[in-house]
Design a protein around this motif. Structure first.
Motif, short mmCIF file in Angstrom:
data_model
loop_
_atom_site.label_atom_id
_atom_site.label_comp_id
_atom_site.label_asym_id
_atom_site.label_seq_id
_atom_site.Cartn_x
_atom_site.Cartn_y
_atom_site.Cartn_z
N MET A 79 0.74 -1.02 -0.19
CA MET A 79 0.05 -0.13 0.03
C MET A 79 0.82 1.21 -0.10
N GLU A 80 0.79 2.02 -0.90
CA GLU A 80 1.52 3.40 -1.07
C GLU A 80 0.74 4.29 -0.50
N LEU A 81 1.07 5.13 0.42
CA LEU A 81 0.61 6.27 0.95
C LEU A 81 1.57 7.59 0.09
N HIS A 82 0.59 7.97 -0.89
CA HIS A 82 1.31 9.05 -1.54
C HIS A 82 1.49 10.16 -0.97
N TYR A 83 0.89 10.67 -0.09
CA TYR A 83 0.85 11.87 0.74
C TYR A 83 2.18 11.93 1.72
N THR A 84 2.52 10.72 1.99
CA THR A 84 3.72 10.63 3.21
C THR A 84 4.84 10.16 2.37
N GLY A 85 4.83 9.44 1.24
CA GLY A 85 5.88 8.56 0.47
C GLY A 85 6.21 7.61 0.92
N GLU A 86 5.27 6.80 1.91
CA GLU A 86 5.54 5.46 2.78
C GLU A 86 5.03 4.34 1.40
N VAL A 87 5.56 3.12 1.57
CA VAL A 87 4.84 2.07 0.95
C VAL A 87 5.04 1.19 2.19
N LEU A 88 3.71 0.39 2.51
CA LEU A 88 3.45 -0.26 3.86
C LEU A 88 3.17 -1.59 3.50
#
Lengths: 83, 309
Positions: B1-10
């Motif tokens: 899962m990519e959180l584009h607003y933080t740049g995280e891939v979880l």
């Protein structure tokens, strides 16, 4: 940023690959994308906003930066339900 | 899962952990649910409300000082509400939560479909009727069930859309009512509404449901394409893709501005509706206004058809 992930799986060279797209709700169809394309590229080519869907590739939930391979089955599940 | 607003891939595990952390922090920071509360959970059977039901059950079902009851409003939309009602029933049965259903046909005198048949889709978009009916009936059912709070499944997307919709319509009154806690607490009979998921993006709620095997009805309301919300949603989603973090920015900006504006804002004085006694900004609440208008329109149509309609 998105296109960096999954580059290891991509094959070099030009040309197209074919994937099956199942839109839920909706119909299944075949789509052709450039070799090395990611799920995000497929969504763009189908004019689907990534904010409106969750995507499974071959049954697995994956980031949209994941690369596609020939013969992949991509389920595009709509998450919009309200009024 | 990519959180584009933080740049995280979880991964699924870390995504789920982050989800819980954010919901708990929001509940705690805003004091949304506190000791002694009986919480009515607005449960449509869609992803947001079923996730909310599961989240609140997980957090509060072992507490003896907090109780939960689920409330479903059956607006009367053929082919749409029945399957989701079944999903809601199953979810409550599985979790052992009391489930109350309140219907527009019983309380409003007609279903939403009937209202739309009378009024058409031009003058009042079906969503205007539906929103008023749902809010009214949710409050009525919550009060009857002895609730001190009503929790709704509004997500970050809903909130960002509401902020922009109020700008587009120039509806300052409505804008003043945005926030994590909604409602006039001083008005007897009004049950305060809280939004535990309002800082979680819609897509992440759907992912949480899928990852945790939470059953929900994915159906799309047949009237939703007629709503202003649909246009605003498209615009915000386009902005979010081009500029990740847009949704958070809209909601956080509104949250920072509104408390200052609300202090100097004198909107309509809340009063009891002259007909039903519910909270109203005028002599007659919108719910009763709509009921009267539809009665007149129906009579007019019957006259126009020589009484045969």
């Amino acid at each position: 940023m998105a296109s960096k992930r999954g580059t290891g799986k991509r094959k070099a060279g030009a040309g197209k690959i074919s994937v099956t797209v199942r839109e839920i709700p909706g119909k299944a169809r075949t789509a052709s994308v450039a070799r090395g394309a990611a799920i995000s590229d497929l969504l763009s080519s189908l004019r689907i906003n990534r904010e409106r869907v969750v995507v499974r590739k071959n049954g697995r939930l994956l980031p949209e930066s994941e690369a596609l391979s020939n013969g992949d089955v991509v389920e595009v599940v709509s998450i919009i339900s309200g009024g | 899962m990519e959180l584009h607003y933080t740049g995280e891939v979880l991964c699924a595990k870390h995504f789920t952990r982050k989800f819980w952390r954010r919901v708990k922090r929001h509940l705690s920071k805003e004091g949304l649910i506190t000791s002694g509360d009986r919480v009515g959970i607005g449960l449509s059977g869609g992803k947001d409300s079923t996730v909310l039901l599961n989240v609140l059950h997980e957090l509060f079902s072992r507490r003896t000082d907090i109780s939960l009851v689920a409330i479903t409003v059956d607006e009367g939309i053929a082919g749409y509400r029945s399957p989701s009602l079944e999903v809601a029933r199953r979810a409550c049965g599985r979790l052992g939560i009391k489930h109350v259903v309140i219907s527009a046909r019983d309380e409003f005198g007609r279903t939403l479909d009937e209202a739309v048949r009378i009024a058409g889709t031009q003058e009042q978009a079906p969503c205007s009727y539906c929103g008023v009916i749902r809010r009214h009936l949710l409050n009525v059912a919550a009060r009857r069930a002895g609730c001190t709070k009503v929790a709704t499944g509004h997500n970050l997307d809903d909130e960002a859309e509401s902020v922009l919709m109020d700008f587009v319509r120039g509806d300052v009154n409505k804008m003043m009512r945005l926030g994590a806690k909604v409602g006039v607490r001083s008005f007897k009979g009004f049950v305060q509404r809280v939004k535990p998921l309002r800082l979680i993006p819609e897509k992440e709620i759907a992912l949480f449901a899928i990852l945790n095997g939470i059953e929900f009805d994915p159906a799309v309301c047949p009237y939703s394409h007629l709503a202003l919300r649909e246009d605003v949603r498209d615009a915000i989603n386009a902005l979010e893709v081009a500029h990740p973090g847009t949704k958070f920015a809209i909601v956080r900006t509104a949250d920072r501005i509104l408390p200052h504006v609300q202090k100097g804002f004198f909107g309509a004085v809340p009063q009891a509706c002259g007909s039903c006694g519910e909270l109203s900004s005028g002599p007659l609440c919108r719910f009763c206004q709509y009921a009267e208008e539809l009665d007149s329109m129906e009579k007019g149509k019957k006259k126009g058809n020589g009484g045969s309609a």
